[in-house]
Design a protein around this motif. Structure first.
Motif, PDB file in Angstrom:
ATOM      1  N   ALA A  88       0.802  -1.224   0.000  1.00 11.02           N
ATOM      2  CA  ALA A  88       0.000   0.000   0.000  1.00 11.02           C
ATOM      3  C   ALA A  88       0.833   1.271   0.000  1.00 11.02           C
ATOM      4  N   SER A  89       2.027   1.242   0.547  1.00  7.02           N
ATOM      5  CA  SER A  89       2.843   2.446   0.656  1.00  7.02           C
ATOM      6  C   SER A  89       3.655   2.745  -0.602  1.00  7.02           C
ATOM      7  N   PHE A  90       3.536   1.905  -1.650  1.00  2.61           N
ATOM      8  CA  PHE A  90       4.267   2.089  -2.898  1.00  2.61           C
ATOM      9  C   PHE A  90       3.336   2.591  -3.995  1.00  2.61           C
ATOM     10  N   GLU A  91       3.923   3.294  -4.968  1.00  2.00           N
ATOM     11  CA  GLU A  91       3.182   3.762  -6.125  1.00  2.00           C
ATOM     12  C   GLU A  91       3.830   3.213  -7.391  1.00  2.00           C
ATOM     13  N   PRO A  92       3.043   2.777  -8.368  1.00  2.00           N
ATOM     14  CA  PRO A  92       3.638   2.255  -9.606  1.00  2.00           C
ATOM     15  C   PRO A  92       4.267   3.369 -10.427  1.00  2.00           C
ATOM     16  N   SER A  93       5.330   3.028 -11.141  1.00  2.00           N
ATOM     17  CA  SER A  93       5.930   3.984 -12.056  1.00  2.00           C
ATOM     18  C   SER A  93       5.002   4.197 -13.246  1.00  2.00           C
ATOM     19  N   GLU A  94       4.881   5.429 -13.706  1.00  2.00           N
ATOM     20  CA  GLU A  94       3.973   5.738 -14.803  1.00  2.00           C
ATOM     21  C   GLU A  94       4.427   5.125 -16.110  1.00  2.00           C
ATOM     22  N   ASP A  95       5.751   4.856 -16.251  1.00  2.00           N
ATOM     23  CA  ASP A  95       6.225   4.304 -17.519  1.00  2.00           C
ATOM     24  C   ASP A  95       6.035   2.789 -17.608  1.00  2.00           C
ATOM     25  N   GLY A  96       5.608   2.132 -16.523  1.00  2.00           N
ATOM     26  CA  GLY A  96       5.289   0.712 -16.548  1.00  2.00           C
ATOM     27  C   GLY A  96       6.467  -0.220 -16.760  1.00  2.00           C
ATOM     28  N   VAL A  97       7.682   0.237 -16.442  1.00  2.00           N
ATOM     29  CA  VAL A  97       8.872  -0.585 -16.690  1.00  2.00           C
ATOM     30  C   VAL A  97       8.935  -1.768 -15.714  1.00  2.00           C
ATOM     31  N   CYS A  98       9.210  -2.945 -16.257  1.00  2.00           N
ATOM     32  CA  CYS A  98       9.363  -4.173 -15.477  1.00  2.00           C
ATOM     33  C   CYS A  98      10.544  -4.962 -16.027  1.00  2.00           C
ATOM     34  N   ALA A  99      10.963  -5.983 -15.292  1.00  2.00           N
ATOM     35  CA  ALA A  99      11.999  -6.894 -15.765  1.00  2.00           C
ATOM     36  C   ALA A  99      11.612  -8.318 -15.405  1.00  2.00           C
ATOM     37  N   ALA A 100      11.716  -9.214 -16.383  1.00  2.00           N
ATOM     38  CA  ALA A 100      11.552 -10.648 -16.150  1.00  2.00           C
ATOM     39  C   ALA A 100      12.937 -11.269 -16.213  1.00  2.00           C
ATOM     40  N   ILE A 101      13.332 -11.968 -15.159  1.00  2.00           N
ATOM     41  CA  ILE A 101      14.702 -12.462 -15.023  1.00  2.00           C
ATOM     42  C   ILE A 101      14.685 -13.971 -14.842  1.00  2.00           C
ATOM     43  N   GLY A 102      15.521 -14.647 -15.594  1.00  2.00           N
ATOM     44  CA  GLY A 102      15.738 -16.073 -15.405  1.00  2.00           C
ATOM     45  C   GLY A 102      17.197 -16.315 -15.088  1.00  2.00           C
ATOM     46  N   LEU A 103      17.487 -17.225 -14.172  1.00  2.00           N
ATOM     47  CA  LEU A 103      18.889 -17.478 -13.824  1.00  2.00           C
ATOM     48  C   LEU A 103      19.093 -18.927 -13.399  1.00  2.00           C
ATOM     49  N   ALA A 104      20.315 -19.368 -13.608  1.00  2.00           N
ATOM     50  CA  ALA A 104      20.723 -20.707 -13.191  1.00  2.00           C
ATOM     51  C   ALA A 104      21.938 -20.581 -12.291  1.00  2.00           C
ATOM     52  N   VAL A 105      21.883 -21.200 -11.127  1.00  2.00           N
ATOM     53  CA  VAL A 105      22.998 -21.224 -10.183  1.00  2.00           C
ATOM     54  C   VAL A 105      23.560 -22.649 -10.180  1.00  2.00           C
ATOM     55  N   PRO A 106      24.698 -22.882 -10.831  1.00  2.00           N
ATOM     56  CA  PRO A 106      25.229 -24.246 -10.900  1.00  2.00           C
ATOM     57  C   PRO A 106      25.771 -24.750  -9.577  1.00  2.00           C
ATOM     58  N   GLU A 112      16.052 -20.116 -10.955  1.00  2.00           N
ATOM     59  CA  GLU A 112      15.187 -19.094 -10.378  1.00  2.00           C
ATOM     60  C   GLU A 112      14.632 -18.198 -11.473  1.00  2.00           C
ATOM     61  N   SER A 113      13.443 -17.670 -11.257  1.00  2.00           N
ATOM     62  CA  SER A 113      12.873 -16.640 -12.134  1.00  2.00           C
ATOM     63  C   SER A 113      12.259 -15.558 -11.254  1.00  2.00           C
ATOM     64  N   VAL A 114      12.374 -14.327 -11.728  1.00  2.00           N
ATOM     65  CA  VAL A 114      12.020 -13.172 -10.897  1.00  2.00           C
ATOM     66  C   VAL A 114      11.226 -12.166 -11.720  1.00  2.00           C
ATOM     67  N   LEU A 115      10.238 -11.561 -11.102  1.00  2.00           N
ATOM     68  CA  LEU A 115       9.555 -10.410 -11.675  1.00  2.00           C
ATOM     69  C   LEU A 115       9.927  -9.181 -10.847  1.00  2.00           C
ATOM     70  N   MET A 116      10.447  -8.154 -11.509  1.00  2.00           N
ATOM     71  CA  MET A 116      10.772  -6.886 -10.857  1.00  2.00           C
ATOM     72  C   MET A 116       9.921  -5.790 -11.488  1.00  2.00           C
ATOM     73  N   VAL A 117       9.401  -4.874 -10.652  1.00  2.00           N
ATOM     74  CA  VAL A 117       8.553  -3.794 -11.161  1.00  2.00           C
ATOM     75  C   VAL A 117       9.093  -2.455 -10.659  1.00  2.00           C
ATOM     76  N   LYS A 118       9.065  -1.476 -11.533  1.00  2.00           N
ATOM     77  CA  LYS A 118       9.534  -0.131 -11.187  1.00  2.00           C
ATOM     78  C   LYS A 118       8.441   0.594 -10.418  1.00  2.00           C
ATOM     79  N   CYS A 119       8.839   1.288  -9.347  1.00  2.00           N
ATOM     80  CA  CYS A 119       7.854   1.928  -8.486  1.00  2.00           C
ATOM     81  C   CYS A 119       8.509   3.065  -7.703  1.00  2.00           C
ATOM     82  N   ARG A 120       7.705   3.716  -6.884  1.00  2.00           N
ATOM     83  CA  ARG A 120       8.188   4.805  -6.033  1.00  2.00           C
ATOM     84  C   ARG A 120       7.802   4.544  -4.581  1.00  2.00           C
ATOM     85  N   TYR A 121       8.720   4.908  -3.697  1.00  2.00           N
ATOM     86  CA  TYR A 121       8.443   4.848  -2.262  1.00  2.00           C
ATOM     87  C   TYR A 121       9.039   6.083  -1.606  1.00  2.00           C
ATOM     88  N   ALA A 122       8.215   6.820  -0.883  1.00  2.00           N
ATOM     89  CA  ALA A 122       8.659   8.019  -0.172  1.00  2.00           C
ATOM     90  C   ALA A 122       9.413   8.968  -1.099  1.00  2.00           C
TER      91      ALA A 122
END
Length: 216
Positions: A14-32, A42-52
């Motif tokens: 609730a304390s975060f606001e989404p970035s207006e440009d909608g930038v995100c990152a989908a990440i895939g990685l392998a740790v041998p 592992e796979s990760v979803l990252m989203v751009k946002c604002r806090y304070a």
């Protein structure tokens, strides 16, 4: 990639606001290999946002096939780790990361790495926020509620290879983790890195409960 800002807003605290440009990152990685958890993907979803008033990135979900590292990730950083069936592989010149939950492909990443690049070419996704929340054992509220920045946890970094190319990601509906509203509106490129590093501790940006106790 760019997604609908409304999709980002849906997965933010609730304390975060989404970035207006909608930038995100989908990440895939392998740790041998890792000293504490062995090998995993592992796979990760990252989203751009604002806090304070500050712009950064938040991880609403992290999927991985390592049962041992899930509680550690949640209890140390507050990373929202979820067990999934993940397949990371190379198909000719395309890196493939498929994430399945309950037999459904909920996030599928395809990217090329056909051009040379440097770490300086990669997009900066810092601060890297997590919200660490641990409920009280008696069910009355939270025992821990902290905003964590995991941007600087890596030390003793040795980079072996950095490449760039093109990428696509597909999200499908699931009754458990439905990310279908993140369907990309625009692609912004892809990056590939091979490195060794030591993972340390993160930074506590804000301790919500400590500040609340101080006010009382």
């Amino acid at each position: 990639f760019r997604a609908d800002p409304a999709a980002i807003d849906r997965v933010l605290p609730a304390s975060f606001e989404p970035s207006e440009d909608g930038v995100c990152a989908a990440i895939g990685l392998a740790v041998p290999w890792s000293a504490n958890y062995g090998a995993f993907d592992e796979s990760v979803l990252m989203v751009k946002c604002r806090y304070a008033g500050e712009t950064g990135f938040f991880a609403p979900v992290v999927f991985l096939n390592s049962r041992g590292s899930i509680p550690a990730g949640r209890e140390i950083y507050g990373t929202p780790k979820v067990y999934a069936d993940i397949d990371v592989k190379m198909d000719e010149r395309v890196m493939v990361t498929d994430t399945h939950v309950a037999g459904t492909s909920i996030m599928s990443i395809r990217s090329t790495l056909h051009q040379p690049a440097t770490l300086e070419d990669m997009p900066v996704m810092t601060p890297a926020w997590r919200l660490k929340v641990i409920p009280r054992a008696d069910g009355h509220g939270s025992e821990v509620m902290q905003l964590i920045d995991a941007a600087d946890v890596s030390t003793e970094v040795t980079t072996h290879l950095v490449r760039t190319g093109d990428g696509v990601v597909q999200f499908n509906s699931s009754p458990v983790y439905d990310l279908s509203d993140f369907t990309p509106r625009e692609y912004l490129g892809a990056y590939y890195v091979e490195m060794d590093y030591t993972e340390g501790y993160a930074k506590i940006v804000k301790d919500f409960l400590a500040e609340k106790d101080g006010e009382e």
